[in-house]
Design an enzyme around this catalytic site. Structure first.
Site, PDB file in Angstrom:
ATOM      1  N   ARG A  16       0.849  -1.207   0.000  1.00  0.00           N
ATOM      2  CA  ARG A  16       0.000   0.000   0.000  1.00  0.00           C
ATOM      3  C   ARG A  16       0.883   1.255   0.000  1.00  0.00           C
ATOM      4  NH1 ARG A  16      -0.841   4.736   2.494  1.00  0.00           N
ATOM      5  NH2 ARG A  16      -0.608   3.822   4.566  1.00  0.00           N
ATOM      6  N   HIS A  61      -6.934  -0.499   2.873  1.00  0.00           N
ATOM      7  CA  HIS A  61      -6.914   0.903   3.267  1.00  0.00           C
ATOM      8  C   HIS A  61      -8.185   1.545   2.714  1.00  0.00           C
ATOM      9  CE1 HIS A  61      -4.282   4.738   3.518  1.00  0.00           C
ATOM     10  NE2 HIS A  61      -4.388   4.233   4.713  1.00  0.00           N
ATOM     11  N   ARG A  82      -8.837  -0.076  12.261  1.00  0.00           N
ATOM     12  CA  ARG A  82      -7.892   0.966  12.688  1.00  0.00           C
ATOM     13  C   ARG A  82      -8.399   2.317  12.196  1.00  0.00           C
ATOM     14  NH1 ARG A  82      -2.634   0.802   9.320  1.00  0.00           N
ATOM     15  NH2 ARG A  82      -4.046   1.831   7.867  1.00  0.00           N
ATOM     16  N   THR A 142       2.816  11.806   9.281  1.00  0.00           N
ATOM     17  CA  THR A 142       2.656  11.771   7.825  1.00  0.00           C
ATOM     18  C   THR A 142       3.782  12.489   7.074  1.00  0.00           C
ATOM     19  OG1 THR A 142       0.286  11.633   8.179  1.00  0.00           O
ATOM     20  CG2 THR A 142       0.964  12.320   5.988  1.00  0.00           C
ATOM     21  N   HIS A 189       2.887   5.120  12.544  1.00  0.00           N
ATOM     22  CA  HIS A 189       3.195   5.136  11.117  1.00  0.00           C
ATOM     23  C   HIS A 189       4.150   6.313  10.931  1.00  0.00           C
ATOM     24  CE1 HIS A 189       2.126   4.603   6.814  1.00  0.00           C
ATOM     25  NE2 HIS A 189       2.255   5.914   6.743  1.00  0.00           N
ATOM     26  N   HIS A 246       6.961   8.460   8.935  1.00  0.00           N
ATOM     27  CA  HIS A 246       7.639   8.780   7.673  1.00  0.00           C
ATOM     28  C   HIS A 246       9.071   9.211   7.959  1.00  0.00           C
ATOM     29  CE1 HIS A 246       4.878   8.319   4.252  1.00  0.00           C
ATOM     30  NE2 HIS A 246       3.998   8.222   5.228  1.00  0.00           N
ATOM     31  N   HIS A 272      40.553  -2.712  10.079  1.00  0.00           N
ATOM     32  CA  HIS A 272      39.243  -3.311  10.394  1.00  0.00           C
ATOM     33  C   HIS A 272      39.241  -4.804  10.105  1.00  0.00           C
ATOM     34  CE1 HIS A 272      36.385   0.257  10.764  1.00  0.00           C
ATOM     35  NE2 HIS A 272      37.609   0.731  10.791  1.00  0.00           N
TER      36      HIS A 272
HETATM   37  C1  HCA Z   1      -1.767   8.145   2.909  1.00  0.00           C
HETATM   38  C2  HCA Z   1      -1.327   8.810   4.208  1.00  0.00           C
HETATM   39  C3  HCA Z   1      -0.842   7.849   5.267  1.00  0.00           C
HETATM   40  C4  HCA Z   1      -1.990   7.144   5.930  1.00  0.00           C
HETATM   41  C5  HCA Z   1      -1.620   6.272   7.076  1.00  0.00           C
HETATM   42  C6  HCA Z   1      -2.768   5.458   7.623  1.00  0.00           C
HETATM   43  C7  HCA Z   1      -0.044   8.741   6.237  1.00  0.00           C
HETATM   44  O1  HCA Z   1      -0.900   7.895   2.083  1.00  0.00           O
HETATM   45  O2  HCA Z   1      -2.941   7.920   2.728  1.00  0.00           O
HETATM   46  O3  HCA Z   1      -3.842   5.402   7.035  1.00  0.00           O
HETATM   47  O4  HCA Z   1      -2.577   4.831   8.696  1.00  0.00           O
HETATM   48  O5  HCA Z   1       1.177   8.716   6.199  1.00  0.00           O
HETATM   49  O6  HCA Z   1      -0.683   9.481   6.986  1.00  0.00           O
HETATM   50  O7  HCA Z   1       0.049   6.906   4.705  1.00  0.00           O
HETATM   51 CU    CU Z   2       2.103   7.184   5.076  1.00  0.00          CU
END
Ligand code: HCA
Ligand code: CU
Length: 384
Positions: free
Chosen positions: A10, A70, A131, A165, A200, A202, A295
């Site tokens: 995803r 999703h 979720r 995000t 989640h 990034h 090393h």
């Molecule tokens: C996206 C954003 C998402 C959603 C994460 C989630 C993010 O690409 O739709 O639905 O748990 O980083 O907020 O990946």
């Molecule tokens: Cu994301």
């Protein structure tokens, strides 16, 4: 118990230019399952017909993992996801004032919509794992996130995911996952609500893994990751590094079958057409390779001198690279590996000189080339 959610199919497919055919997605899902991944986020079925087929196809495979879809906070998205036969549904919707005004929505309207969709899903599938993710949670007003999370759990959500995000969190700073997750768990508990907390993260600042581990220390029990850390922009947490660190340093008591990790990475890298960076922890070509003379000499006596992760965890071995940095000890070690035990000092010196010359062109000498060098110099000693 900690659970790992893999989102290669995803989030990973949101990497610019990455597309996996349905048959490749099925192969990836099977490998993820054999490694012991708990939740496979297989895609967002309304996006394309191929994605819908992949989600349904993976859901039908009777894997040990829960297969997830999703969905936006829209009835149709949820209906299509449920028709795919998934056991996990991830619903996301923003709660920041700035984004809501972009959608011409007020917070109560947004929460009403989120709750309605969750209630509908719960009504149709009592056993579904649901979720709710407040998108861009950590940059949204905390009060909005708490209110939305509260209502989502009351409507039937099992998991609240804290999405960083845009990768803004920094461990040890004012914006840190440890405090965020601790606070949210406490505030929900005061309302008698005890959902699982997912994270989640990034990787825009290169801190996705550090933030995920920070959240884990605060009690998050689901961590999102992808193979190669694929995803939007700089991606998210790299699955292999996460699993290796959890197994090695956090002593998480899970029986992950990590020796299949290299195969998974080869598969994803090949079909995503994203090379595995040579210096990527755990799976990169150089992750367990020793190079400079000092090393290699120390590492050959005891790899732990210059190594803190056991390559055997993922079925790999320590290696020695021969190039312009190499010394006699590394050369002798490699000569032994190709069965050349009888090389005298003079020849060894000449071989090392050649190895260094090749190294200076920017290449390493692998064991096959080492054979050729030894053969050539043995036959042409005088010329060397
Ligand atoms: C996206 C954003 C998402 C959603 C994460 C989630 C993010 O690409 O739709 O639905 O748990 O980083 O907020 O990946
Ligand atoms: Cu994301």
């Amino acid at each position: 118990m900690l659970r790992i959610l893999d989102s290669t199919l995803r989030e990973g497919e949101q990497t610019p230019g990455v597309y996996f055919d349905v048959h490749i997605k099925i192969a990836i899902a099977d490998l993820l399952d054999s490694i012991g991944i708990d939740i496979i986020e297989a895609g967002h079925p309304v996006v394309t017909e191929n994605i819908r087929q992949a989600v349904a196809g993976i859901a039908a495979r009777n894997l040990s993992a829960r297969v997830g879809a999703h969905a936006r906070s829209i009835e149709r998205d949820v209906d299509v996801a449920l028709e795919c036969g998934v056991g996990f549904l991830g619903i996301f919707y923003c709660v920041s004032d700035a984004r809501l005004s972009h959608h011409s929505q007020s917070l109560p309207q947004a929460i009403d919509r989120i709750s309605r969709v969750i209630r509908m899903a719960r009504g149709k599938r009592p056993d579904l794992l649901i979720r709710y993710t407040p998108e861009d949670a950590v940059r949204s007003p905390y009060a909005n996130v708490l209110t939305a999370a509260t209502e989502a759990v009351r409507a039937g959500a099992d998991i609240i995911s804290i999405a960083d995000t845009t990768g803004v969190m920094i461990p040890g700073s004012e914006r840190n996952m440890f405090d965020y997750v601790s606070r949210l768990k406490d505030d929900l508990a005061r309302r008698d609500l005890f959902p699982d907390i997912a994270v989640h993260c990034h990787n825009d600042r290169g801190l996705a893994l550090a933030n995920a581990l920070d959240a884990f220390r605060a009690g998050a029990s689901i961590i999102d990751a992808t193979v190669l850390g694929l995803g939007e922009r700089a991606g998210i947490v790299d699955l292999a590094t996460l699993l290796a660190v959890l197994a090695h340093d956090f002593r998480v008591d899970r029986q992950w079958n990590l020796v299949r990790i290299p195969e998974l990475y080869e598969l994803v890298s090949r079909y995503a057409r994203v090379p595995i960076p040579v210096n990527l922890p755990v799976t990169g070509k150089n992750a367990f390779t020793h190079c400079a003379g000092v090393h290699t000499q120390a590492a050959m006596k005891n790899p732990l001198h210059y190594q803190s992760l056991d390559p055997g965890v993922v079925g790999r071995h320590s290696e020695v690279s021969l190039d312009h940095m190499s010394g006699m000890a590394a050369l002798m070690h490699c000569l032994e590996q190709i069965g050349e035990m009888e090389v005298d000092d003079d020849l060894a010196g000449k071989v090392l000189k050649k190895v260094k010359e090749v190294g200076e062109t920017g290449r390493t000498v692998d064991l096959l080339e080492l054979r050729y060098i030894v053969k050539y110099l043995r036959e042409h000693r005088a010329a060397a």
